[in-house]
Write a protein that holds these residues in place. Structure first.
Motif, short mmCIF file in Angstrom:
data_model
loop_
_atom_site.label_atom_id
_atom_site.label_comp_id
_atom_site.label_asym_id
_atom_site.label_seq_id
_atom_site.Cartn_x
_atom_site.Cartn_y
_atom_site.Cartn_z
N ARG A 531 0.85 -1.20 0.00
CA ARG A 531 0.00 0.00 0.00
C ARG A 531 0.88 1.24 0.00
O ARG A 531 1.83 1.35 0.77
N TYR A 532 0.52 2.17 -0.89
CA TYR A 532 1.19 3.47 -0.96
C TYR A 532 0.11 4.56 -0.91
O TYR A 532 -1.02 4.36 -1.38
N SER A 533 0.47 5.68 -0.35
CA SER A 533 -0.45 6.82 -0.28
C SER A 533 0.26 8.07 -0.77
O SER A 533 1.46 8.23 -0.57
N ILE A 534 -0.49 8.92 -1.41
CA ILE A 534 0.00 10.24 -1.77
C ILE A 534 -0.99 11.26 -1.22
O ILE A 534 -2.20 11.02 -1.18
N LEU A 535 -0.49 12.40 -0.78
CA LEU A 535 -1.31 13.41 -0.12
C LEU A 535 -1.40 14.67 -0.97
O LEU A 535 -0.50 14.98 -1.74
N PHE A 536 -2.50 15.40 -0.77
CA PHE A 536 -2.75 16.60 -1.56
C PHE A 536 -2.99 17.78 -0.64
O PHE A 536 -3.49 17.63 0.48
N ASP A 537 -2.67 18.97 -1.14
CA ASP A 537 -3.05 20.18 -0.44
C ASP A 537 -4.52 20.43 -0.67
O ASP A 537 -5.15 19.84 -1.55
N PHE A 538 -5.10 21.34 0.11
CA PHE A 538 -6.54 21.57 0.08
C PHE A 538 -7.02 21.96 -1.32
O PHE A 538 -6.49 22.86 -1.96
N ASP A 539 -8.05 21.21 -1.80
CA ASP A 539 -8.75 21.52 -3.05
C ASP A 539 -7.85 21.43 -4.28
O ASP A 539 -8.13 22.03 -5.30
N LYS A 540 -6.77 20.66 -4.21
CA LYS A 540 -5.86 20.56 -5.34
C LYS A 540 -5.86 19.14 -5.88
O LYS A 540 -5.73 18.17 -5.16
N SER A 541 -6.06 19.01 -7.20
CA SER A 541 -5.89 17.72 -7.85
C SER A 541 -4.76 17.77 -8.87
O SER A 541 -4.12 16.77 -9.16
N ASN A 542 -4.46 18.98 -9.40
CA ASN A 542 -3.44 19.07 -10.45
C ASN A 542 -2.04 18.84 -9.91
O ASN A 542 -1.10 18.65 -10.67
N SER A 543 -1.86 18.85 -8.56
CA SER A 543 -0.54 18.59 -8.00
C SER A 543 -0.13 17.13 -8.17
O SER A 543 0.95 16.74 -7.78
N ILE A 544 -1.01 16.32 -8.76
CA ILE A 544 -0.67 14.92 -9.01
C ILE A 544 0.57 14.82 -9.89
O ILE A 544 1.33 13.86 -9.80
N ALA A 545 0.83 15.83 -10.72
CA ALA A 545 2.01 15.80 -11.59
C ALA A 545 3.30 15.75 -10.79
O ALA A 545 4.30 15.17 -11.24
N SER A 546 3.30 16.32 -9.57
CA SER A 546 4.52 16.32 -8.77
C SER A 546 4.83 14.94 -8.22
O SER A 546 5.92 14.69 -7.72
N TYR A 547 3.87 14.02 -8.31
CA TYR A 547 4.10 12.65 -7.85
C TYR A 547 4.51 11.72 -9.00
O TYR A 547 4.63 10.52 -8.80
N ASP A 548 4.67 12.24 -10.18
CA ASP A 548 4.95 11.41 -11.35
C ASP A 548 6.18 10.52 -11.14
O ASP A 548 6.13 9.31 -11.35
N LYS A 549 7.27 11.12 -10.68
CA LYS A 549 8.51 10.35 -10.50
C LYS A 549 8.33 9.28 -9.43
O LYS A 549 8.78 8.13 -9.59
N PHE A 550 7.68 9.64 -8.33
CA PHE A 550 7.47 8.68 -7.24
C PHE A 550 6.60 7.51 -7.71
O PHE A 550 6.92 6.35 -7.44
N LEU A 551 5.51 7.81 -8.42
CA LEU A 551 4.62 6.74 -8.89
C LEU A 551 5.30 5.87 -9.95
O LEU A 551 5.10 4.65 -9.99
N SER A 552 6.11 6.50 -10.81
CA SER A 552 6.75 5.76 -11.90
C SER A 552 7.95 4.95 -11.43
O SER A 552 8.16 3.81 -11.87
N ASP A 553 8.76 5.53 -10.52
CA ASP A 553 10.03 4.89 -10.15
C ASP A 553 9.95 4.05 -8.89
O ASP A 553 10.77 3.15 -8.69
N VAL A 554 8.99 4.34 -8.01
CA VAL A 554 8.91 3.62 -6.74
C VAL A 554 7.73 2.66 -6.71
O VAL A 554 7.88 1.49 -6.35
N VAL A 555 6.55 3.12 -7.09
CA VAL A 555 5.34 2.30 -6.97
C VAL A 555 5.21 1.30 -8.11
O VAL A 555 5.02 0.10 -7.88
N SER A 556 5.35 1.77 -9.34
CA SER A 556 5.10 0.90 -10.50
C SER A 556 6.00 -0.33 -10.55
O SER A 556 5.54 -1.42 -10.93
N PRO A 557 7.32 -0.27 -10.20
CA PRO A 557 8.15 -1.48 -10.26
C PRO A 557 7.65 -2.61 -9.37
O PRO A 557 8.00 -3.78 -9.61
#
Length: 645
Positions: A531-557
């Motif tokens: 299980r992995y979690s990512i957190l967001f600031d209030f009312d923000k969904s576009n900040s998902i782009a800042s998690y791109d490297k984490f999701l691609s390099d850490v979670v996906s493998p």
């Protein structure tokens, strides 16, 4: 002259209110916003006060005090009626305030009378308040009147009549009015030109209505009349008339059930550590809900002690993970102790000013120095009125108490990778937790009623097993609901169920759908989940782009071919429920897209995604919403990876 007294006045007002109040409006297919027309009415004028000096050449021997009269009123009018209850009215016209004073006796034992033809040019702007679902409306506003006729006629027995003008008449009157009316449509519903007759009544109190700038004569008026109004609207086309829908054709019902229902699963969770400490209103001390150690306890503390499976007494994910988060200062102290070159910056924020914000930061610094023995030169502090990424936005008016509670905090930042890991948003380096997950999300049976929110008032579920036992669930209103497989099976190892969805459409029609589902319990789960979690600031969904490297390099493998990936988004309770549901779904789908792209590049296939947005649903949020840190952790997307067998 029509005699007017209090009983007559009460009877007229009561009759008009009964007539207007009992009327029921007929729904119109279209209404103009702008109306123009004219009105006519009778002014029922009531005199009070005293007048005796009629002009510079005539002072009558006996003062006049009370009187009344009926005079005409006529105006040109304009109304603005936007959608909603509030509107605007303007009347400009002739306003007769004449009448006759009660007769008096002069010292010569001679009867004396006084009549006046006082009248004005009047301008009356008003706010208009329409009553929903009726044609009844109320209005109130100022009156500005300009004197025109100021003639009087004085008679006294045994002497000639006097016809002259009053002196010292106020040329401009500033007063007010309040009233009510009712619009009676007299045009065809499909006509472009709308017309209505509108009986109305209004009251003009004596405030500001001193007729003269001497003595104390004032005028109160009750006005009763009718207005003729015209407006222009687009003609209603037959194609625009709502057509009754048949909900049974618009609602689809499907069920997604797991092949086996795992009762529990061993999960290795990577918990993001929120780099904020929240402070209570009215205190600069670290809140007692954070775990604060003594010097001896700090010497023995190691971050690894929080990574083991939690004790059975700590039920639920919220308690398990919050226990880790509430050790944030001890985790920070342990990491700084193990990495002597690491430095941190503490930014405290308080709406009471940067001085209090700095006190927050200094309290944390003092704990690090006195308990963990960290050199104070490694910790810098600063105070602010708002954090760098505030929850409260300029111009916001809703739920400010919760938003400001979340902005009363100290944010921890560092350039040292041993302390913080850039997974998007500068979270502190995550903590690894090994725990047993009860009723994991892939054990849930998902019931999809596509179109329920738009078409149905509500819907329920009846699940009947082979023995005829019925379990009832609901009522529901959303398009998707879920129950754990273990709650449906109860004590049974397996079961075949007839599933009946019963709904009621918004126009009262019944809707029925049927399907079947088979469930098999898996008491022991051999596969280990992640299980992995990512957190967001209030009312923000576009900040998902800042998690791109984490999701691609850490979670996906960690995702192997044949795995199932459940992506579920959540929000806190701040904001509208529908908006939060859409926001959580947006966060979850964007997360899935990033992971899918990384899997495709890696050549991995046969990965099944189940992506859900739960919004602020209190039954499914990972945390409660009582504390600011709980609300911050609920602004999340959680990724559960279930390896293929």
């Amino acid at each position: 002259m029509l005699p007017i007294n209090k009983n007559t006045f009460t009877l007229i007002i009561s009759s008009l209110m009964i007539i207007l109040g009992q009327s029921i409006a007929t729904a119109q297919t279209a209404q103009p916003r702008w109306w123009f027309g004219l009105s006519g009415a009778a002014n029922l004028n009531f005199y009070s006060g005293t007048t005796q000096r009629l002009n510079n050449s005539l002072i009558v021997p006996t003062a006049f005090h009370k009187g009344n009269g009926v005079r005409p009123y006529g105006s040109l009018l304009m109304e603005y009626r936007p959608a909603g209850m509030l509107g605007f009215m303007l009347n400009v016209g002739y306003d007769g305030r004449g009448g006759k004073f009660d007769s008096v006796m002069a010292p010569c034992d001679c009867p004396a009378t006084l009549k006046t033809n006082l009248d004005y040019l009047t301008v009356e702007p008003s706010l208009r308040l329409g009553v929903p679902s009726t044609n009844l409306y109320f209005f109130a506003g100022p009156r500005v009147a300009f004197a025109m006729q100021k003639e009087f006629k004085y008679t006294q027995l045994k002497q000639p009549d006097t016809n002259e003008d009053f002196s010292e008449i106020n040329s401009t009157i500033f007063s007010g009015q309040i009233g009510m009316g009712y619009d009676l449509p007299i045009s065809s519903p499909n006509s472009k030109t709308k017309a209505s007759l509108s009986p109305f009544v209004s009251y003009h109190p004596y405030f500001g209505q001193d007729a003269r700038n001497i003595e104390s004569w004032s005028v109160s008026t009750v006005r009763a009349g009718i207005a003729l109004k015209f407006g222009r609207a687009g003609k209603v086309k037959e194609a625009e008339v709502p057509v009754a829908v048949i909900p049974a054709r618009e609602v689809t019902f499907t069920v997604r059930a797991p092949k086996t229902v795992p009762a529990k699963r061993l999960v290795s969770e990577t918990l993001p550590l929120r780099n904020s400490v929240f402070f209570n209103e009215g205190s600069a001390a670290i809140p007692t809900r954070y775990v604060l150690l003594t010097n001896n306890q700090a010497s023995a503390f190691r971050e690894a002690s929080l990574q083991n499976e939690q004790t059975p007494s700590m039920n639920g994910r919220s308690a398990r993970q919050l226990n880790v988060y509430h050790n944030i200062l001890n985790i920070l102290g342990d990491r700084m102790r193990a990495n002597p070159g690491a430095v941190i910056a503490l930014s405290g924020a308080s709406a009471n000013g940067p001085q209090e914000g700095k006190l927050f930061a200094e309290a944390i610094k003092q704990y690090m120095v006195s308990v963990f023995g960290i050199n104070g030169s490694r910790i810098s502090t600063v105070g602010r009125t708002k954090p760098l990424i505030p929850s409260e936005q300029p111009g916001g008016t809703k739920e400010l108490v919760l938003l400001r509670e979340g902005d009363r905090r100290v944010d921890i930042s560092s350039a040292s990778p041993e302390l913080l890991m850039e997974v998007g948003g500068g979270m502190m380096k995550p903590v690894q937790i090994l725990a047993t997950q009860i009723d994991p999300l892939d054990s849930h049976v998902i019931f999809n009623v596509d179109g329920a929110n738009a078409v149905l008032k509500s819907w329920t579920l009846d699940l009947t097993d082979e023995r005829g036992t019925v379990k009832h669930y609901g009522p529901f209103t959303r398009d998707r609901e879920s129950m754990t497989g273990t709650s449906i099976l109860g004590n049974n190892k397996s079961g075949n169920y007839k599933v009946v969805m019963l709904g009621e459409s918004k126009n009262g029609l019944p809707v029925r759908k049927e399907t079947t589902v088979a469930l098999v319990r898996q008491d022991e789960s051999t596969e280990k989940g992640y299980r992995y979690s990512i957190l967001f600031d209030f009312d923000k969904s576009n900040s998902i782009a800042s998690y791109d490297k984490f999701l691609s390099d850490v979670v996906s493998p960690l995702i192997t071919s044949g795995s199932t990936v459940i992506v579920h988004g959540h929000t806190d309770i701040i904001g509208e429920e529908d908006y939060n549901h859409k926001l959580s779904h947006s966060r979850a789908t964007e997360t899935q897209k990033i992971i899918q792209t990384a899997l495709t590049r890696a050549g991995k296939s046969n990965v099944k995604f189940e992506t859900l947005g739960f919004g602020e649903d209190s039954d499914r949020t990972p945390f409660e919403n009582k504390l600011p840190e709980e609300r911050f952790y609920n602004r999340t997307v959680i990724i559960d990876i279930i390896p293929g067998k």
